[in-house]
Design an enzyme around this catalytic site. Sequence first.
Site, mmCIF file in Angstrom:
data_model
loop_
_atom_site.group_PDB
_atom_site.id
_atom_site.type_symbol
_atom_site.label_atom_id
_atom_site.label_comp_id
_atom_site.label_asym_id
_atom_site.label_seq_id
_atom_site.Cartn_x
_atom_site.Cartn_y
_atom_site.Cartn_z
ATOM 1 C CE LYS A 1 -2.197 -4.642 -6.831
ATOM 2 N NZ LYS A 1 -2.657 -4.792 -5.445
ATOM 3 N NE ARG B 1 2.561 -10.652 3.473
ATOM 4 C CZ ARG B 1 1.354 -10.487 2.928
ATOM 5 N NH1 ARG B 1 0.812 -11.454 2.217
ATOM 6 N NH2 ARG B 1 0.691 -9.368 3.082
ATOM 7 N NE ARG C 1 5.451 -3.961 0.631
ATOM 8 C CZ ARG C 1 4.555 -3.886 -0.351
ATOM 9 N NH1 ARG C 1 4.622 -4.731 -1.357
ATOM 10 N NH2 ARG C 1 3.608 -2.989 -0.317
ATOM 11 N NE ARG D 1 -0.315 -0.958 1.564
ATOM 12 C CZ ARG D 1 0.171 -2.109 1.105
ATOM 13 N NH1 ARG D 1 0.324 -3.135 1.909
ATOM 14 N NH2 ARG D 1 0.510 -2.225 -0.144
ATOM 15 N NE ARG E 1 -1.900 1.598 -4.565
ATOM 16 C CZ ARG E 1 -0.943 0.680 -4.652
ATOM 17 N NH1 ARG E 1 -0.226 0.564 -5.743
ATOM 18 N NH2 ARG E 1 -0.707 -0.138 -3.655
HETATM 19 P P1 AMP Z 1 2.395 -1.578 -3.589
HETATM 20 O O1 AMP Z 1 3.723 -2.267 -3.565
HETATM 21 O O2 AMP Z 1 1.793 -1.531 -4.973
HETATM 22 O O3 AMP Z 1 1.441 -2.112 -2.567
HETATM 23 O O4 AMP Z 1 2.665 -0.053 -3.200
HETATM 24 C C1 AMP Z 1 3.228 0.301 -1.970
HETATM 25 C C2 AMP Z 1 2.972 1.774 -1.670
HETATM 26 O O5 AMP Z 1 3.563 2.592 -2.700
HETATM 27 C C3 AMP Z 1 1.518 2.189 -1.653
HETATM 28 O O6 AMP Z 1 0.894 1.949 -0.401
HETATM 29 C C4 AMP Z 1 1.630 3.690 -1.952
HETATM 30 O O7 AMP Z 1 2.116 4.397 -0.818
HETATM 31 C C5 AMP Z 1 2.742 3.709 -2.989
HETATM 32 N N1 AMP Z 1 2.215 3.526 -4.361
HETATM 33 C C6 AMP Z 1 2.469 2.472 -5.203
HETATM 34 N N2 AMP Z 1 1.840 2.624 -6.374
HETATM 35 C C7 AMP Z 1 1.138 3.799 -6.273
HETATM 36 C C8 AMP Z 1 0.265 4.490 -7.143
HETATM 37 N N3 AMP Z 1 -0.039 4.013 -8.367
HETATM 38 N N4 AMP Z 1 -0.262 5.669 -6.706
HETATM 39 C C9 AMP Z 1 0.040 6.179 -5.507
HETATM 40 N N5 AMP Z 1 0.838 5.548 -4.607
HETATM 41 C C10 AMP Z 1 1.391 4.374 -4.989
#
Ligand code: AMP
Length: 192
Positions: A13, A127, A135, A146, A88
């Site tokens: 994404k 990776r 991360r 996740r 989400r």
């Molecule tokens: P991402 O970089 O989008 O994979 O997000 C990393 C982490 O941030 C996720 O595993 C959640 O812990 C938190 N997070 C990011 N976006 C959201 C969202 N829209 N709702 C809830 N938690 C989020």
Amino acid sequence: MNLVLFGPPGAGKGTQSRFLTETRGLPQLSTGDMLRAAIEAGTPLGLSCKALMAKGELVPDETVIGIIAERYDRPDCKNGAVFDGFPRTVPQAEALDRMLAERGKKIDLVLELKVDDAALLARVESRIKAGGVLRSDDTPETLKHRLEVYYKNTAPLIGFYKAQGKLVSLDGMAPIEKVTAQIEAALKGAEA
Ligand code: AMP
């Protein structure tokens, strides 16, 4: 134009959002990036989310809805944005629709990147093998969790956006440039 890029963790994404920023001038609104920046800056919001994020749990809906609304009101979003990793949950999607409606806007298209779990796990493993900075949630164990969170809380959005007639499903297993080409074709179709 307001777009949602949708898909499981590691589906690409972020990569495709950056492409849309370059070609269409639409800012990438990634809640994950915003939360990581808050952690980095040591803000109270960042501190409150740190442990949940490290475990691969979602942070509360109100937290992300608040940061998205604040970010969307900046002038660079006047022509729209690409929402990456948000919404989400169904309540987040409903809040996003309300937020946009209050501003006379709407989501135009939801681009779903379909990638199967085995390919996502293989991507994390490669990776790790490649070294570099990872991360804290970029491990096979956390990815598995996740993915569970994704199927339970986020996948229901597929039906939500399908019902609105906005969902376009794309083959996220294809090479990056082929995925980009599919996105371009979907946007052209929506604009026609
Ligand atoms: P991402 O970089 O989008 O994979 O997000 C990393 C982490 O941030 C996720 O595993 C959640 O812990 C938190 N997070 C990011 N976006 C959201 C969202 N829209 N709702 C809830 N938690 C989020």
